[in-house]
Scaffold this active site. Structure first.
Site, PDB file in Angstrom:
ATOM      1  N   CYS A   1       9.917  10.933  -1.002  1.00  0.00           N
ATOM      2  CA  CYS A   1       9.879   9.856  -1.986  1.00  0.00           C
ATOM      3  C   CYS A   1       9.625  10.497  -3.337  1.00  0.00           C
ATOM      4  O   CYS A   1       9.480  11.710  -3.438  1.00  0.00           O
ATOM      5  CB  CYS A   1       8.829   8.819  -1.637  1.00  0.00           C
ATOM      6  SG  CYS A   1       7.175   9.416  -1.897  1.00  0.00           S
TER       7      CYS A   1
ATOM      8  N   ASP B   1      -4.028   7.779  -6.051  1.00  0.00           N
ATOM      9  CA  ASP B   1      -3.356   6.528  -6.430  1.00  0.00           C
ATOM     10  C   ASP B   1      -3.891   5.939  -7.740  1.00  0.00           C
ATOM     11  O   ASP B   1      -3.351   4.943  -8.234  1.00  0.00           O
ATOM     12  CB  ASP B   1      -3.482   5.481  -5.299  1.00  0.00           C
ATOM     13  CG  ASP B   1      -2.573   5.822  -4.121  1.00  0.00           C
ATOM     14  OD1 ASP B   1      -1.791   6.779  -4.226  1.00  0.00           O
ATOM     15  OD2 ASP B   1      -2.664   5.131  -3.094  1.00  0.00           O
TER      16      ASP B   1
ATOM     17  N   ARG C   1       6.148  -3.432  -5.206  1.00  0.00           N
ATOM     18  CA  ARG C   1       5.777  -2.929  -3.871  1.00  0.00           C
ATOM     19  C   ARG C   1       4.274  -3.085  -3.636  1.00  0.00           C
ATOM     20  O   ARG C   1       3.844  -3.262  -2.490  1.00  0.00           O
ATOM     21  CB  ARG C   1       6.137  -1.444  -3.746  1.00  0.00           C
ATOM     22  CG  ARG C   1       7.622  -1.160  -3.673  1.00  0.00           C
ATOM     23  CD  ARG C   1       7.861   0.323  -3.476  1.00  0.00           C
ATOM     24  NE  ARG C   1       6.952   0.807  -2.457  1.00  0.00           N
ATOM     25  CZ  ARG C   1       6.476   2.042  -2.365  1.00  0.00           C
ATOM     26  NH1 ARG C   1       6.865   2.947  -3.229  1.00  0.00           N
ATOM     27  NH2 ARG C   1       5.641   2.380  -1.419  1.00  0.00           N
TER      28      ARG C   1
ATOM     29  N   ARG D   1       7.663   3.780   3.330  1.00  0.00           N
ATOM     30  CA  ARG D   1       7.296   5.014   4.024  1.00  0.00           C
ATOM     31  C   ARG D   1       6.254   4.764   5.113  1.00  0.00           C
ATOM     32  O   ARG D   1       6.246   5.381   6.164  1.00  0.00           O
ATOM     33  CB  ARG D   1       6.751   6.000   2.999  1.00  0.00           C
ATOM     34  CG  ARG D   1       6.793   7.402   3.478  1.00  0.00           C
ATOM     35  CD  ARG D   1       5.891   8.295   2.696  1.00  0.00           C
ATOM     36  NE  ARG D   1       4.922   8.883   3.580  1.00  0.00           N
ATOM     37  CZ  ARG D   1       5.164   9.898   4.377  1.00  0.00           C
ATOM     38  NH1 ARG D   1       6.337  10.462   4.397  1.00  0.00           N
ATOM     39  NH2 ARG D   1       4.236  10.361   5.179  1.00  0.00           N
TER      40      ARG D   1
ATOM     41  N   LYS E   1      -2.962  -3.561  -0.008  1.00  0.00           N
ATOM     42  CA  LYS E   1      -1.659  -3.215   0.607  1.00  0.00           C
ATOM     43  C   LYS E   1      -1.833  -2.125   1.657  1.00  0.00           C
ATOM     44  O   LYS E   1      -1.288  -2.218   2.758  1.00  0.00           O
ATOM     45  CB  LYS E   1      -0.687  -2.728  -0.475  1.00  0.00           C
ATOM     46  CG  LYS E   1       0.550  -2.034   0.060  1.00  0.00           C
ATOM     47  CD  LYS E   1       1.443  -1.521  -1.025  1.00  0.00           C
ATOM     48  CE  LYS E   1       1.101  -0.158  -1.569  1.00  0.00           C
ATOM     49  NZ  LYS E   1       1.449   0.984  -0.690  1.00  0.00           N
ATOM     50  N   ASN E   2      -2.603  -1.105   1.308  1.00  0.00           N
ATOM     51  CA  ASN E   2      -2.709   0.048   2.213  1.00  0.00           C
ATOM     52  C   ASN E   2      -3.566  -0.237   3.443  1.00  0.00           C
ATOM     53  O   ASN E   2      -3.546   0.538   4.403  1.00  0.00           O
ATOM     54  CB  ASN E   2      -3.250   1.271   1.461  1.00  0.00           C
ATOM     55  CG  ASN E   2      -2.201   1.883   0.553  1.00  0.00           C
ATOM     56  OD1 ASN E   2      -1.048   1.455   0.566  1.00  0.00           O
ATOM     57  ND2 ASN E   2      -2.596   2.865  -0.240  1.00  0.00           N
TER      58      ASN E   2
ATOM     59  N   ARG F   1       6.429  14.607   1.278  1.00  0.00           N
ATOM     60  CA  ARG F   1       5.689  13.804   2.251  1.00  0.00           C
ATOM     61  C   ARG F   1       6.129  14.050   3.709  1.00  0.00           C
ATOM     62  O   ARG F   1       6.698  13.160   4.361  1.00  0.00           O
ATOM     63  CB  ARG F   1       5.746  12.325   1.882  1.00  0.00           C
ATOM     64  CG  ARG F   1       5.225  12.099   0.481  1.00  0.00           C
ATOM     65  CD  ARG F   1       5.073  10.656   0.144  1.00  0.00           C
ATOM     66  NE  ARG F   1       3.879  10.061   0.673  1.00  0.00           N
ATOM     67  CZ  ARG F   1       3.451   8.857   0.326  1.00  0.00           C
ATOM     68  NH1 ARG F   1       4.125   8.139  -0.526  1.00  0.00           N
ATOM     69  NH2 ARG F   1       2.344   8.362   0.840  1.00  0.00           N
ATOM     70  N   PRO F   2       5.866  15.240   4.199  1.00  0.00           N
ATOM     71  CA  PRO F   2       6.226  15.554   5.591  1.00  0.00           C
ATOM     72  C   PRO F   2       5.401  14.734   6.585  1.00  0.00           C
ATOM     73  O   PRO F   2       4.382  14.136   6.215  1.00  0.00           O
ATOM     74  CB  PRO F   2       5.881  17.038   5.716  1.00  0.00           C
ATOM     75  CG  PRO F   2       4.888  17.316   4.649  1.00  0.00           C
ATOM     76  CD  PRO F   2       5.156  16.342   3.540  1.00  0.00           C
ATOM     77  N   ILE F   3       5.830  14.722   7.857  1.00  0.00           N
ATOM     78  CA  ILE F   3       5.064  14.002   8.888  1.00  0.00           C
ATOM     79  C   ILE F   3       4.695  14.944  10.034  1.00  0.00           C
ATOM     80  O   ILE F   3       4.493  14.508  11.166  1.00  0.00           O
ATOM     81  CB  ILE F   3       5.810  12.750   9.415  1.00  0.00           C
ATOM     82  CG1 ILE F   3       7.210  13.133   9.897  1.00  0.00           C
ATOM     83  CG2 ILE F   3       5.873  11.658   8.380  1.00  0.00           C
ATOM     84  CD1 ILE F   3       7.807  12.076  10.800  1.00  0.00           C
ATOM     85  N   ASP F   4       4.610  16.245   9.707  1.00  0.00           N
ATOM     86  CA  ASP F   4       4.316  17.239  10.740  1.00  0.00           C
ATOM     87  C   ASP F   4       2.969  16.996  11.419  1.00  0.00           C
ATOM     88  O   ASP F   4       2.815  17.238  12.622  1.00  0.00           O
ATOM     89  CB  ASP F   4       4.363  18.658  10.136  1.00  0.00           C
ATOM     90  CG  ASP F   4       3.460  18.797   8.929  1.00  0.00           C
ATOM     91  OD1 ASP F   4       3.477  17.901   8.064  1.00  0.00           O
ATOM     92  OD2 ASP F   4       2.707  19.786   8.860  1.00  0.00           O
TER      93      ASP F   4
END
Ligand code: UD1
Length: 417
Positions: free
Chosen positions: A115, A303, A395, A91, A21-22, A120-123
Site C-alpha cells: 500500500c 498513525d 476509509r 488490507r 476502525k482498527n 507491508r509483508p505478511i511473513d
C-alpha cells in the site's frame, strides 16, 4: 472528490470520538467464529468497515445496519475464497485468515499486496500459522491454507505485529488446548478484540501484555457489544486544536490510550484530562518537540505521525521525527512543503524547521492519515486549500468535514475533480 478549506480559523466547541476502525475491523472478522447473532451498538460509516462487511457477506454472514446498530447473523456461514478485489480494498482483510482457519480448518485468501505507506509483508502471519501446523501454499496471488494438522501451541512473533497477534488470537479460540502468543502486540485494539471474544464465551488471558494465552473453547455465542473509541481519531482532533488554536472538549476520548501523545502535547497547549474526555486549549505558537519516534504501543503511534508533523511544521524551533514502522510514510511532507513547510527527509528521519505560517495550496492525499494531516494543515493555512483524494480519508474518518465544521471550520466537500 475534493475538500475545499478556507483556513485560518481557530476551533471551538465539543466533538465526540466514534468507534475505533482498527478495533472494529478484527472484531467483525472474528464473528466468523460465532454461532448466532451479534449487535454492535456504535457502527461508524467508514469504507474500510463496509468492505469488511462485504467480506462477511461473501461468507454468507448477514449484516444489517439500523442507524448506528449493526446486526450480524452467522447462522448460515459458509467458507469461501476471499477474492483479490476485496483484499485490495482493505488490507486488514488478511486478519480474517485466523478466524477462517479456526472455524473451518482451511482458508483461501488473495494476497493483500502493498500500500502507499510501505510494502507491508505478511511473513509473520504465515510463519505463525505454520508453527501451529498449517500447510500453506502461495500461488497465483492467493494464499491456500490447509489446517488438517492445525493444533494449539506456542508462537513467538519476530515483531509484535498487531494484525498477526489478532489473527492468531482468532485462530486459537476454538482449538483444543492452550495457544500462547509471545512477543504479542499490546495495542488497546487487541484488548478490545479479546474483550469481545471473551464476552462471546472465549477464554483469552493477558491481552494488552506481551504474552497472550488462549484456552480453547467448544463454541462462541453472540452478544451486544460497544466497540472502544478510536484513539487515532481522538489524537487527530487534539493535534488539530494544538495546531490551529482554540478550545475544544473531545468527548469519548480515553486518555489512557493516548499517553505518549498527551505527554508531548503538554508543552504545546493546556490539557484538562478526564478518564473519558479531554479538553484542549491552545492560544499561542507552540515550541517544537526536539525528538519524536514512532514505535509500537504504548510509544508514539505511527498513525499520528503525519498529524504530528503538521503541528511541528508550525511550531517554534526544530523537530526530528523518526518513523520506525513503515518505510514510506513521509508522503505528507511533500504536500506540506507546497504549503510552505520547511521539512527535509533523510531516510526514516524528517527534520522539521517550524515556520510561522502555512499557505493554502492544491494538495493530494496519499494515504488515510496523510489525509487527516492535510485537513489540519488546510485549517491552519492562510487562504484556500483544495484537497484531492478524499476517498482515502473516508476509509477511517466518517464525514471529516462535518466534524470540523461543527468546531467552526470552513470546510466543504465537492464532487468536482
Ligand atoms: C495495524 C493498524 C495500522 C497501524 C499498524 C501499526 C489495523 C487495521 N491497522 O496494521 O493502522 O499503522 O498496526 O501500528 O489495525 N510486518 C512484517 N510482517 C508481517 C506483519 C507486519 O514485516 O507479517 C511489519 C509491517 O510491515 C510494519 C510492522 O511490522 O513495518 C507493523 O505492522 P503491523 O503491526 O502488522 O501492522 P498492521 O496490523 O498491518
Amino acid at each position: 472528490m475534493k475538500l475545499l478549506i478556507n483556513g485560518g480559523c481557530t476551533l471551538s466547541g465539543e466533538i465526540e470520538v466514534d468507534a475505533s476502525k482498527n478495533a472494529f475491523l478484527p472484531i467483525l472478522a472474528s464473528t466468523v467464529l460465532l454461532d448466532g447473532e451479534c449487535c454492535f451498538t456504535n457502527y461508524v460509516n467508514l469504507t474500510d468497515l463496509d468492505c469488511m462487511r462485504e467480506i462477511l457477506g461473501l461468507l454468507n454472514i448477514k449484516s444489517v445496519l439500523l442507524g448506528r446498530e449493526l446486526y450480524i447473523d452467522t447462522k448460515h456461514i459458509e467458507n469461501a475464497k476471499i477474492t483479490h478485489d476485496l483484499t485490495q480494498k482493505v488490507r486488514a482483510s488478511i486478519f480474517i485468515l485466523g478466524a477462517l482457519l479456526g472455524r473451518f480448518r482451511s482458508a483461501v485468501i488473495a494476497y493483500p499486496g502493498g500500500c502507499n505507506i510501505g510494502a507491508r509483508p505478511i511473513d509473520i502471519h504465515i510463519k505463525s500459522f505454520k508453527a501451529l501446523g498449517v500447510r500453506i501454499v502461495e500461488k497465483h496471488g492467493y494464499i491456500y491454507c490447509f489446517g488438517e494438522n492445525l493444533h494449539s501451541g506456542e508462537v513467538f512473533l519476530d515483531f509484535p505485529s498487531v494484525g498477526a497477534t489478532e489473527s492468531l488470537m482468532m485462530c486459537g479460540i476454538l482449538l483444543k488446548g492452550v495457544t500462547v502468543i509471545k512477543n504479542a502486540a499490546k495495542e488497546p485494539e487487541i484488548v478490545d478484540l479479546a474483550n469481545f471474544l471473551n464476552a462471546c464465551g472465549a477464554n483469552v488471558r493477558g491481552a494488552g501484555s506481551d504474552k497472550i494465552e488462549i484456552v480453547g473453547v467448544e463454541s462462541l455465542h453472540g452478544v451486544n457489544y460497544t466497540v472502544m473509541p478510536d484513539r487515532i481519531v481522538a489524537g487527530t482532533y487534539l493535534l488539530a486544536v494544538a495546531t490551529c488554536g482554540g478550545d475544544v472538549l473531545v468527548k469519548n476520548a480515553l486518555a489512557k490510550h493516548n499517553e505518549s501523545l498527551l505527554s508531548f502535547l503538554k508543552s504545546a497547549c493546556n490539557l484538562d484530562v478526564f478518564s473519558d474526555r479531554i479538553r484542549v486549549k491552545a492560544n499561542k505558537r507552540p515550541s517544537s518537540i526536539e525528538k519524536i519516534k514512532t514505535l509500537p504501543y504504548p510509544a508514539f503511534p505511527t498513525d499520528l505521525q503525519p498529524q504530528m508533523m503538521v503541528l511541528q511544521s508550525i511550531s517554534q524551533g526544530v523537530c526530528v521525527l523518526q518513523e520506525n514502522l513503515f518505510e514510506n510514510r513521509f508522503g505528507t511532507a511533500f504536500e506540506l512543503k507546497k504549503m510552505g513547510a520547511d521539512i527535509t527527509i533523510n531516510s526514516n528521519l524528517a527534520c522539521i524547521v517550524g515556520v510561522e505560517k502555512l499557505f493554502g495550496a492544491d494538495v493530494c492525499v496519499c494515504d488515510l492519515r496523510c489525509g487527516a494531516a492535510l485537513v489540519i494543515a488546510g485549517l491552519k493555512a492562510e487562504g484556500y486549500t483544495s484537497l484531492s483524494g478524499v476517498e482515502l480519508i473516508d476509509r477511517g474518518y466518517e464525514a471529516i468535514e462535518e466534524k470540523f465544521a461543527v468546531l467552526g471550520a470552513e470546510i466543504k466537500r465537492t464532487e468536482i475533480e
